[in-house]
Design a protein around this motif. Sequence first.
Motif, short mmCIF file in Angstrom:
data_model
loop_
_atom_site.label_atom_id
_atom_site.label_comp_id
_atom_site.label_asym_id
_atom_site.label_seq_id
_atom_site.Cartn_x
_atom_site.Cartn_y
_atom_site.Cartn_z
N THR A 57 0.83 -1.20 0.00
CA THR A 57 0.00 0.00 0.00
C THR A 57 0.87 1.25 0.00
N THR A 58 0.53 2.18 -0.88
CA THR A 58 1.26 3.44 -0.93
C THR A 58 0.92 4.29 0.29
N ASP A 111 -6.64 9.05 -2.09
CA ASP A 111 -5.66 8.12 -2.64
C ASP A 111 -4.89 8.72 -3.80
#
Length: 226
Positions: free
Chosen positions: A2-3, A192
């Motif tokens: 996950t960024t 996001d």
Amino acid sequence: MTTPKFSQELLDFFRKLEKNNNRDWFAENKNQFKLNETKAKAVFKTVFEELNKHDIVDSFKVFRIYRDVRFSKNKLPYKTHFGASFHRKKPELRGGYYLHIQPNDQSFIATGFWEPSKDDLLRVRREFEQDDTEIRAIIHAKPLKSVWGEFQGDELKTSPRNFDKDHSAIDLIRKKQFLFTKTYTDKEVISDMFIDDVNTSFRAIRPFFDYMSDVLNTNLNGESII
């Protein structure tokens, strides 16, 4: 994997700090601060890595939360934001990037030249005096202007010494800084897509940086000085 991204919890912490900007409250909540700081540094590191996919950024700095109050009328001990600067490889590449995270829709990114040296400022002004067509074409080009808007920066009220106040480029020559900024809402900061938008925006400034790097690394005859 996950960024990393900025969180609502980080913004909420700074909102609480704004209302309780004192050492006792901070000491009681330091563990929460350290957790938010660690997560924020991971995001700044991601921005650094993304920048290096299209530029050469040799380092970045996350500014400390503690304010220097020695010479300030504002004696509040803590900043209510995170800020990080990203440094292009000098001397070949000029200019820099800045990312500022603050609640209540006060986050922004900035890029350009904050405090040019006396010599650099004179060199840029002489370039504008000699020919301002290229810089105007760059800052008004749609790919850049649609992202960053208008050219900004502090400027003199009149012309600098030894410059004609009636020169056609005096609006540029008067500038003491050469900046662009872009603001973000809290909703955008925790989305996001935030890091992608920041990186895309920074990429759009490249023609300006290429021009300024060329100017600052040459003399008025176009001969390299590095």
